[in-house]
Write a protein that holds these residues in place. Structure first.
Motif, PDB file in Angstrom:
ATOM      1  N   PHE A 148      -1.923   5.269  16.670  1.00 51.78           N
ATOM      2  CA  PHE A 148      -0.746   5.306  15.823  1.00 51.78           C
ATOM      3  C   PHE A 148       0.521   5.731  16.560  1.00 51.78           C
ATOM      4  CE2 PHE A 148      -4.367   6.189  12.921  1.00 51.78           C
ATOM      5  CZ  PHE A 148      -4.273   5.020  12.176  1.00 51.78           C
ATOM      6  N   GLY A 149       0.370   6.465  17.663  1.00 53.20           N
ATOM      7  CA  GLY A 149       1.502   6.848  18.483  1.00 53.20           C
ATOM      8  C   GLY A 149       2.632   7.449  17.679  1.00 53.20           C
ATOM      9  N   PHE A 150       3.833   6.875  17.856  1.00 55.20           N
ATOM     10  CA  PHE A 150       5.020   7.374  17.160  1.00 55.20           C
ATOM     11  C   PHE A 150       5.393   6.495  15.975  1.00 55.20           C
ATOM     12  CE2 PHE A 150       5.298   9.080  21.435  1.00 55.20           C
ATOM     13  CZ  PHE A 150       5.613  10.416  21.190  1.00 55.20           C
ATOM     14  N   LEU A 151       4.410   5.708  15.499  1.00 60.11           N
ATOM     15  CA  LEU A 151       4.679   4.844  14.348  1.00 60.11           C
ATOM     16  C   LEU A 151       4.860   5.665  13.083  1.00 60.11           C
ATOM     17  CD1 LEU A 151       2.092   1.995  15.003  1.00 60.11           C
ATOM     18  CD2 LEU A 151       4.518   1.975  15.529  1.00 60.11           C
ATOM     19  N   ILE A 193       0.840  -1.197   0.000  1.00 53.36           N
ATOM     20  CA  ILE A 193       0.000   0.000   0.000  1.00 53.36           C
ATOM     21  C   ILE A 193       0.879   1.252   0.000  1.00 53.36           C
ATOM     22  CG2 ILE A 193      -1.442   1.394   1.565  1.00 53.36           C
ATOM     23  CD1 ILE A 193      -3.196  -0.492   0.198  1.00 53.36           C
ATOM     24  N   ASP A 194       0.428   2.249  -0.712  1.00 46.52           N
ATOM     25  CA  ASP A 194       1.024   3.584  -0.591  1.00 46.52           C
ATOM     26  C   ASP A 194       0.210   4.413   0.399  1.00 46.52           C
ATOM     27  OD1 ASP A 194       2.711   5.901  -1.412  1.00 46.52           O
ATOM     28  OD2 ASP A 194       0.806   6.636  -2.202  1.00 46.52           O
ATOM     29  N   ASP A 195      -1.119   4.402   0.247  1.00 50.14           N
ATOM     30  CA  ASP A 195      -1.972   5.184   1.136  1.00 50.14           C
ATOM     31  C   ASP A 195      -3.390   4.635   1.082  1.00 50.14           C
ATOM     32  OD1 ASP A 195      -3.615   7.233   2.316  1.00 50.14           O
ATOM     33  OD2 ASP A 195      -2.003   8.671   1.987  1.00 50.14           O
ATOM     34  N   ALA A 196      -3.924   4.275   2.242  1.00 49.49           N
ATOM     35  CA  ALA A 196      -5.304   3.791   2.337  1.00 49.49           C
ATOM     36  C   ALA A 196      -6.120   4.756   3.195  1.00 49.49           C
ATOM     37  CB  ALA A 196      -5.339   2.382   2.923  1.00 49.49           C
ATOM     38  N   GLY A 197      -5.970   6.050   2.917  1.00 49.21           N
ATOM     39  CA  GLY A 197      -6.645   7.080   3.698  1.00 49.21           C
ATOM     40  C   GLY A 197      -5.699   7.694   4.709  1.00 49.21           C
ATOM     41  N   ASP A 198      -5.898   8.963   5.012  1.00 46.67           N
ATOM     42  CA  ASP A 198      -5.008   9.685   5.931  1.00 46.67           C
ATOM     43  C   ASP A 198      -5.690   9.962   7.258  1.00 46.67           C
ATOM     44  OD1 ASP A 198      -3.067   9.748   3.991  1.00 46.67           O
ATOM     45  OD2 ASP A 198      -3.532  11.774   3.307  1.00 46.67           O
ATOM     46  N   GLU A 199      -4.916   9.832   8.335  1.00 48.94           N
ATOM     47  CA  GLU A 199      -5.375  10.175   9.671  1.00 48.94           C
ATOM     48  C   GLU A 199      -4.501  11.299  10.223  1.00 48.94           C
ATOM     49  OE1 GLU A 199      -8.089   9.131  10.744  1.00 48.94           O
ATOM     50  OE2 GLU A 199      -8.475   7.245   9.703  1.00 48.94           O
ATOM     51  N   TYR A 200      -5.003  11.979  11.240  1.00 47.03           N
ATOM     52  CA  TYR A 200      -4.296  13.124  11.816  1.00 47.03           C
ATOM     53  C   TYR A 200      -4.308  12.976  13.328  1.00 47.03           C
ATOM     54  CZ  TYR A 200      -2.845  18.032  12.315  1.00 47.03           C
ATOM     55  OH  TYR A 200      -2.161  19.178  12.603  1.00 47.03           O
ATOM     56  N   THR A 201      -3.224  13.390  13.998  1.00 45.21           N
ATOM     57  CA  THR A 201      -3.084  13.162  15.435  1.00 45.21           C
ATOM     58  C   THR A 201      -2.818  14.457  16.191  1.00 45.21           C
ATOM     59  OG1 THR A 201      -0.667  12.880  15.560  1.00 45.21           O
ATOM     60  CG2 THR A 201      -1.956  10.977  14.810  1.00 45.21           C
ATOM     61  N   LEU A 202      -2.858  14.362  17.541  1.00 44.22           N
ATOM     62  CA  LEU A 202      -2.556  15.502  18.399  1.00 44.22           C
ATOM     63  C   LEU A 202      -1.127  15.984  18.231  1.00 44.22           C
ATOM     64  CD1 LEU A 202      -4.201  14.431  21.789  1.00 44.22           C
ATOM     65  CD2 LEU A 202      -5.059  16.128  20.179  1.00 44.22           C
ATOM     66  N   LEU A 203      -0.255  15.118  17.706  1.00 46.79           N
ATOM     67  CA  LEU A 203       1.146  15.479  17.513  1.00 46.79           C
ATOM     68  C   LEU A 203       1.353  16.353  16.278  1.00 46.79           C
ATOM     69  CD1 LEU A 203       2.586  11.932  18.272  1.00 46.79           C
ATOM     70  CD2 LEU A 203       2.691  13.907  19.788  1.00 46.79           C
ATOM     71  N   GLY A 204       0.274  16.585  15.541  1.00 41.77           N
ATOM     72  CA  GLY A 204       0.382  17.373  14.323  1.00 41.77           C
ATOM     73  C   GLY A 204       0.903  16.571  13.150  1.00 41.77           C
ATOM     74  N   TRP A 205       0.791  15.246  13.252  1.00 46.55           N
ATOM     75  CA  TRP A 205       1.304  14.373  12.201  1.00 46.55           C
ATOM     76  C   TRP A 205       0.164  13.836  11.350  1.00 46.55           C
ATOM     77  CZ3 TRP A 205       4.945  10.635  15.379  1.00 46.55           C
ATOM     78  CH2 TRP A 205       5.963  11.404  15.970  1.00 46.55           C
ATOM     79  N   THR A 206       0.450  13.645  10.088  1.00 47.01           N
ATOM     80  CA  THR A 206      -0.453  12.926   9.199  1.00 47.01           C
ATOM     81  C   THR A 206       0.044  11.491   9.061  1.00 47.01           C
ATOM     82  OG1 THR A 206      -0.894  14.939   7.949  1.00 47.01           O
ATOM     83  CG2 THR A 206      -1.496  12.870   6.917  1.00 47.01           C
ATOM     84  N   LYS A 207      -0.852  10.556   9.199  1.00 44.26           N
ATOM     85  CA  LYS A 207      -0.507   9.136   9.076  1.00 44.26           C
ATOM     86  C   LYS A 207      -1.078   8.578   7.783  1.00 44.26           C
ATOM     87  CE  LYS A 207       0.565   4.862  10.264  1.00 44.26           C
ATOM     88  NZ  LYS A 207       1.955   4.374  10.359  1.00 44.26           N
ATOM     89  N   LYS A 208      -0.194   8.140   6.883  1.00 45.32           N
ATOM     90  CA  LYS A 208      -0.633   7.445   5.682  1.00 45.32           C
ATOM     91  C   LYS A 208      -0.960   6.010   6.066  1.00 45.32           C
ATOM     92  CE  LYS A 208       1.749   7.905   1.921  1.00 45.32           C
ATOM     93  NZ  LYS A 208       2.875   7.975   0.958  1.00 45.32           N
ATOM     94  N   VAL A 209      -2.218   5.727   6.266  1.00 46.17           N
ATOM     95  CA  VAL A 209      -2.624   4.415   6.744  1.00 46.17           C
ATOM     96  C   VAL A 209      -2.246   3.333   5.731  1.00 46.17           C
ATOM     97  CG1 VAL A 209      -4.583   2.980   7.424  1.00 46.17           C
ATOM     98  CG2 VAL A 209      -4.493   5.382   8.109  1.00 46.17           C
ATOM     99  N   GLY A 210      -1.668   2.266   6.232  1.00 46.10           N
ATOM    100  CA  GLY A 210      -1.347   1.116   5.397  1.00 46.10           C
ATOM    101  C   GLY A 210      -0.037   1.187   4.661  1.00 46.10           C
ATOM    102  N   ASN A 211       0.662   2.295   4.748  1.00 43.51           N
ATOM    103  CA  ASN A 211       1.897   2.466   3.987  1.00 43.51           C
ATOM    104  C   ASN A 211       2.870   1.316   4.219  1.00 43.51           C
ATOM    105  OD1 ASN A 211       4.887   4.229   4.021  1.00 43.51           O
ATOM    106  ND2 ASN A 211       3.582   4.236   2.220  1.00 43.51           N
ATOM    107  N   ASN A 212       3.291   0.688   3.104  1.00 42.99           N
ATOM    108  CA  ASN A 212       4.232  -0.438   3.110  1.00 42.99           C
ATOM    109  C   ASN A 212       3.637  -1.734   3.678  1.00 42.99           C
ATOM    110  OD1 ASN A 212       6.415   0.880   1.856  1.00 42.99           O
ATOM    111  ND2 ASN A 212       7.062   1.770   3.805  1.00 42.99           N
ATOM    112  N   LYS A 213       2.317  -1.808   3.772  1.00 39.24           N
ATOM    113  CA  LYS A 213       1.655  -3.037   4.208  1.00 39.24           C
ATOM    114  C   LYS A 213       0.886  -3.655   3.039  1.00 39.24           C
ATOM    115  CE  LYS A 213       1.238  -1.606   9.036  1.00 39.24           C
ATOM    116  NZ  LYS A 213       0.317  -1.364  10.181  1.00 39.24           N
TER     117      LYS A 213
END
Length: 316
Positions: free
Chosen positions: A313-316, A124-144
């Motif tokens: 997602f923490g610090f993943l 996967i490259d991106d299966a939807g994006d999530e956003y956290t309190l840390l100000g990070w965007t998480k590309k869900v599924g990346n490399n899975k």
């Protein structure tokens, strides 16, 4: 015809042929608008010669992703717009499935496709994006494995590299913020849509193969690092009311610190700090979303989602 495909392009001639060929195979009717940001590789001539039926908007300078797609959206007249990177290839039923998904409910602002890595289609490259309190965007599924992301679900943000949007909502919430130039502008507009009570979805049946960093040239580079750092400052400042921003400030500080250490290790620590500095020094250019009492529930739902995403997602 309910759909306009909008493709921003900057020196992407080598990518366009495969992208356009995959559009020809789609089981849907649509218009195509290409916005060329002053390419120097012959992109415009290629489009004019081979695809005269496509609308081509030629800019005299590189205005960035946000400004380019805004031009396309404003030039469109259809119910939906499909924003598409030039370095992608679509499976045949991609657009049909996106249209079916977004048309189902009126409160859906955007639908994100299932983006699979072009060079390794087992990842996967991106299966939807999530956003956290840390100000990070998480590309869900990346490399899975793509097999892990076969269920339709709500996501915080749709990746604008291959996402369909309900065009009328832009008139209500505003267009992509051109101060961002590129990167994070899709998270910002999805955040804004959530404040107004809209949702974003991930559609696993809409498959796109994405080369990635086709315009910027690499996953990590000086330009991208500085811009993304700056825009990571803009997103929370713009969308969070002052009490919420104050509440989350310690998490944002931790997020910036961890990112700095990450990019320091990658050799881009100074670029990241320059981006943060530019972000804080230019906040006067950013128009904060006006707080309204009737949107209080939306803000509470967003805060809860940010908390859940941080835990998940923490610090993943």
């Amino acid at each position: 015809m309910d759909l306009t495909i909008i493709i921003p392009n900057y020196n992407g001639k080598d990518f366009l042929k495969k992208c356009f060929k995959s559009l020809e195979k789609q089981d849907a009717s649509f218009e195509v608008i290409i916005i060329d940001n002053a390419s120097e590789d012959g992109s415009s001539n290629y489009i004019k010669t081979n695809y005269p039926e496509y609308t081509l908007i030629e800019n005299q300078e590189n205005l960035g992703f946000a400004a380019a797609v805004n031009q396309g959206i404003k030039a469109s007249r259809t119910d939906y717009v499909f924003l598409l990177n030039n370095d992608v290839e679509l499976e045949e039923n991609c657009i049909f499935n996106l249209l079916k998904c977004i048309a189902k409910y009126e409160n859906i602002f955007a639908v994100s496709s299932k983006m699979i890595q072009y060079d390794d289609r087992n990842l996967i490259d991106d299966a939807g994006d999530e956003y956290t309190l840390l100000g990070w965007t998480k590309k869900v599924g990346n490399n899975k494995s793509p097999d892990l992301y076969t269920a339709k679900r709500e996501v915080f943000s749709a990746c604008a590299g291959a996402a369909i949007y309900r065009r009328r909502v832009f008139d209500e919430i505003g267009y992509f913020d051109e101060n961002f130039f590129a990167y994070m502008e899709d998270v910002d507009i999805s955040y804004r849509a959530r404040i107004h009570g809209y949702k974003c979805l991930y559609c696993p049946e809409a498959v796109v193969y994405h080369l990635g960093s086709g315009t910027s040239g690499s996953k990590y580079n000086k330009f991208k690092t500085r811009l993304a750092a700056r825009n990571n400052v803009y997103v929370p400042y713009k969308n969070m009311p002052w009490p919420q921003l104050l509440l989350n400030s310690i998490f944002l500080f931790i997020g910036y610190l961890v990112k700095y250490l990450f990019f320091l290790k990658k050799g881009y620590g100074s670029e990241y700090l320059e981006g943060l500095k530019e972000g804080f020094n230019s906040l006067n250019k950013i128009n904060k979303v006006e707080y309204k009492n009737e949107r209080f529930i939306s803000y509470m739902k967003i805060e809860w989602l940010l908390i859940k995403n941080t835990v998940k997602f923490g610090f993943l």
